[in-house]
Motif scaffolding. Structure first.
Motif, mmCIF file in Angstrom:
data_model
loop_
_atom_site.group_PDB
_atom_site.id
_atom_site.type_symbol
_atom_site.label_atom_id
_atom_site.label_comp_id
_atom_site.label_asym_id
_atom_site.label_seq_id
_atom_site.Cartn_x
_atom_site.Cartn_y
_atom_site.Cartn_z
ATOM 1 N N ILE A 1 -118.016 9.121 75.060
ATOM 2 C CA ILE A 1 -116.294 8.910 75.404
ATOM 3 C C ILE A 1 -115.495 9.601 74.240
ATOM 4 C CG2 ILE A 1 -114.402 7.111 74.952
ATOM 5 C CD1 ILE A 1 -116.150 5.118 76.853
ATOM 6 N N LEU B 1 -112.619 11.963 75.434
ATOM 7 C CA LEU B 1 -111.048 11.807 75.030
ATOM 8 C C LEU B 1 -110.454 12.958 74.032
ATOM 9 C CD1 LEU B 1 -111.230 7.969 74.460
ATOM 10 C CD2 LEU B 1 -110.026 9.013 76.025
ATOM 11 N N ILE C 1 -106.653 11.597 77.531
ATOM 12 C CA ILE C 1 -106.559 10.064 78.383
ATOM 13 C C ILE C 1 -106.482 10.441 79.837
ATOM 14 C CG2 ILE C 1 -104.256 9.490 78.321
ATOM 15 C CD1 ILE C 1 -107.292 7.135 78.468
ATOM 16 N N VAL D 1 -109.569 12.078 81.689
ATOM 17 C CA VAL D 1 -110.579 10.931 81.393
ATOM 18 C C VAL D 1 -110.559 9.739 82.277
ATOM 19 C CG1 VAL D 1 -111.863 9.215 80.137
ATOM 20 C CG2 VAL D 1 -111.307 11.485 78.980
ATOM 21 N N SER E 1 -113.017 9.055 85.543
ATOM 22 C CA SER E 1 -113.575 7.759 85.844
ATOM 23 C C SER E 1 -113.063 7.513 87.514
ATOM 24 C CB SER E 1 -112.655 6.663 85.277
ATOM 25 O OG SER E 1 -113.134 5.491 85.584
ATOM 26 N N PHE F 1 -115.458 5.403 81.303
ATOM 27 C CA PHE F 1 -114.274 6.091 80.876
ATOM 28 C C PHE F 1 -113.052 5.178 81.264
ATOM 29 C CE2 PHE F 1 -116.183 10.452 80.833
ATOM 30 C CZ PHE F 1 -116.832 10.113 80.076
ATOM 31 N N SER G 1 -111.918 3.695 77.520
ATOM 32 C CA SER G 1 -111.095 4.735 77.252
ATOM 33 C C SER G 1 -109.659 4.056 77.334
ATOM 34 C CB SER G 1 -110.999 5.723 78.295
ATOM 35 O OG SER G 1 -112.187 6.547 77.769
ATOM 36 N N PHE H 1 -106.479 3.940 74.597
ATOM 37 C CA PHE H 1 -105.244 4.576 75.101
ATOM 38 C C PHE H 1 -104.138 3.334 74.704
ATOM 39 C CE2 PHE H 1 -101.646 4.834 78.102
ATOM 40 C CZ PHE H 1 -101.280 6.042 77.748
ATOM 41 N N LEU I 1 -104.225 9.515 71.003
ATOM 42 C CA LEU I 1 -104.200 9.604 72.436
ATOM 43 C C LEU I 1 -102.844 9.275 73.118
ATOM 44 C CD1 LEU I 1 -107.583 7.525 72.890
ATOM 45 C CD2 LEU I 1 -107.265 10.080 73.241
#
Length: 457
Positions: free
Chosen positions: A272, A276, A281, A284, A288, A324, A328, A332, A454
Motif C-alpha cells: 500500500i 499510494l 488515492i 489506488v 481496488s 486498497f 487506503s 485518505f 494524500l
C-alpha cells in the motif's frame, strides 16, 4: 509476558472468534437449515445495523465511565453467550434477532481492540507506526486459523462453528484480565455539544464534493465486501451438487481455499505505501474496484477442475481489492480532515462501509438472488440437465434424497427443488463493481502530487 505479545494474542483471538463462522455460516443456513436467501441477506445485514450505533455508544462509555479493557471483557462474554444459543434456534426470524444481538456485542470490540492497543503501546512508549501493524497482522492470521479449524473439523455446515467461536470468545474475555488498565479520560469541564460527543460533526464533510463522493462510493464498495463474505464459501461448497466434482479437494476444503483471500490480504498490506505514493488515492481506489471486478468475474467462470486456477487467482486478487479500498481509504480520510474531527471522520468512514454498505449489500443481494437467480426444478430430467449428468446417475438420486425429496416413477419431485445460478450471480456482481469503477473514474476529481499528503488537492 511482554505487552506486545499480549496484544498480539488479543488481536489473534479478536478475529478468530469472528472468522470461525463469518465465511461458513452460509453453509449452515442453506445446507443444514435450508432457509431461504432473502432471510440470509438479513443475517449479514445485522453487522451493518450494529455498526450504525454500537461502536459509537460503547466508545463514549469507554471514554467517560468504564475502563476499555473491562468493557471489552464484558462484551465478549455476552457475545459468547449468544453464540452458544444460536445452534438451538430452529426459526430463521429468531435466528435473525439473536444474531443482531450478537453483533451488537461484537462489532464495538473491533474499535475497542484498536483503542486498547493504541493506549497500551502509548503507555509503554512504543512507536505506534512501527509497533502496531505487526500486531494487527495477527488478527488476519487468527481469522485464517479459525477458517482452517472449522473446515478441518467438519464444522463448516454445523452449529459447532458457533461453539468454537463462543468458547474462544470466553477465552478472549478472560485473557483481557492480563491487559494493562485503560481508564476513561474522565472529561469533566469540557461542555461539548451532543453533536460533537456523538461524532456527528463529521457529517459536515458531506458539504465537500470530493469527500461526499468518496463516502458514497465507500458505501457501495462496502456492499461488495458483504457479497464475497456472504456467498464465497457456499458457492464453492455447492459444487458438490455436480456429480463430476463430487470428490474434489475444493469442495471438501472450500473454507481453506477461501482463506487464500485472507493470506493475500496480509501480503498486499505491505504494498500500500508504494502504490499510494506512486499513484495517489484515486488510482489506488480504481485498482481496488477493478480488482473486485476480477474477483467476481473469475468466480463466475471458475470450477474445481479445469477452472481451479480462476478460483485461486480470484482469492489472490481479493487481497488487493480489500486492502486498497479499506486501508487506503482510511489513510485518505486521515490526511483529508482536520485534527478536530479526524476520529469522527474515521467513524463516518466505517459507518458508510460496515454500516450502510453492509446493510445495502446484504439485503439487496439476498432479494436479487432469490428473485432472479434461484432456479426451481420440478423433475429429475431438468436437474440432470442443469448438473450436466445422466438422469439415472446414483449420485444425482442420492443428492435428491439428501434434500428430503422423493422421486415419482415418472421422475417428478414431490416438491420443487431450488438451486442457485452462481455463474450469473457472480457476473452480476462483477458488472456492479465495473459500473462503480467507471463512475468513480469520471466523477471523482483528484490530482495526485507525490510531494503532498494524500488528501491534498
Amino acid at each position: 509476558m511482554s505487552i506486545k505479545l499480549r496484544l498480539t494474542i488479543m488481536n489473534f483471538l479478536q478475529f478468530f472468534v469472528w472468522g470461525a463462522w463469518l465465511i461458513t455460516i452460509a453453509n449452515y443456513w442453506f445446507g443444514t437449515k435450508q432457509w431461504d436467501g432473502t432471510q440470509f441477506g438479513a443475517i449479514f445485514a445485522t453487522m451493518g445495523f450494529a455498526s450504525l450505533f454500537m461502536p459509537t455508544l460503547m466508545g463514549i462509555i469507554a471514554d467517560r465511565w468504564v475502563n476499555a479493557e473491562k468493557l471489552y471483557l464484558v462484551l465478549h462474554l455476552l457475545y459468547a453467550a449468544v453464540l452458544f444459543y444460536l445452534p438451538q434456534i430452529n426459526d430463521p426470524v429468531t435466528f435473525f434477532y439473536a444474531m443482531l444481538l450478537a453483533m451488537c456485542f461484537y462489532m464495538p470490540t473491533l474499535a475497542l481492540s484498536n483503542s486498547i492497543a493504541y493506549t497500551v503501546l502509548t503507555q509503554g512508549k512504543y512507536d505506534l507506526v512501527k509497533a502496531f501493524p505487526p500486531i494487527r497482522v495477527w488478527g488476519t492470521i487468527g481469522f485464517i486459523a479459525a477458517m482452517w479449524i472449522v473446515n478441518l473439523t467438519g464444522s463448516k455446515a454445523t452449529g459447532m462453528q458457533f461453539y468454537i467461536a463462543g468458547a474462544s470468545a470466553v477465552g478472549l474475555g478472560l485473557f483481557s484480565f492480563s491487559i494493562p488498565k485503560c481508564p476513561p479520560r474522565n472529561i469533566k469541564s469540557e461542555q461539548s455539544s451532543l453533536v460533537r460527543t456523538l461524532g456527528l460533526e463529521a457529517f459536515k464533510l458531506f458539504g465537500n464534493y470530493k469527500m461526499a463522493l468518496f463516502f458514497i462510493f465507500s458505501m457501495f464498495l462496502g456492499a461488495a465486501l458483504q457479497l464475497t463474505n456472504a456467498y464465497g464459501d457456499v458457492f464453492l461448497d455447492e459444487f458438490k451438487f455436480f456429480p463430476k466434482y463430487t470428490n474434489s479437494f475444493v469442495i471438501k476444503y472450500s473454507t481453506i481455499i477461501m482463506s487464500i483471500s485472507q493470506i493475500s490480504e496480509t501480503l498486499f498490506i505491505l504494498a500500500i505505501p508504494f502504490f499510494l505514493k506512486r499513484f495517489g488515492i484515486k488510482k489506488v481506489m480504481l485498482i481496488s474496484m477493478f480488482a473486485w471486478v476480477l474477483r467476481f468475474g473469475l468466480f463466475a467462470y471458475g470450477d474445481p477442475s479445469s477452472g481451479l486456477w480462476m478460483i485461486i487467482l480470484s482469492c489472490i486478487v481479493y487481497g488487493m481489492a480489500f486492502d486498497f479500498f479499506n486501508i487506503s481509504g482510511s489513510l485518505f480520510v486521515e490526511t483529508s480532515t482536520s485534527s478536530q474531527i479526524r476520529s469522527s471522520a474515521q467513524g463516518l468512514f466505517m459507518m458508510m462501509t460496515n454500516g450502510f454498505g453492509a446493510v445495502f449489500g446484504s439485503l439487496v443481494s439476498g432479494l436479487i438472488i432469490d428473485k432472479y437467480f434461484s432456479i426451481s426444478f420440478t423433475n429429475v430430467k431438468q436437474l440432470a440437465s442443469f448438473l450436466d449428468t445422466d438422469v439415472n446417475n446414483s449420485q444425482l438420486v442420492n443428492f435428491v434424497k439428501e434434500r428430503g425429496l422423493s422421486i415419482s416413477e415418472n421422475g417428478l419431485f414431490d416438491t420443487n427443488l431450488i438451486l442457485k445460478d452462481w455463474h450469473h450471480i457472480w457476473l452480476t456482481f462483477s458488472l456492479y463493481t465495473l459500473v462503480l469503477a467507471v463512475l468513480f473514474a469520471i466523477l471523482f476529481k483528484h490530482k495526485h502530487d507525490k510531494s503532498m499528503p494524500l488528501g491534498a488537492k
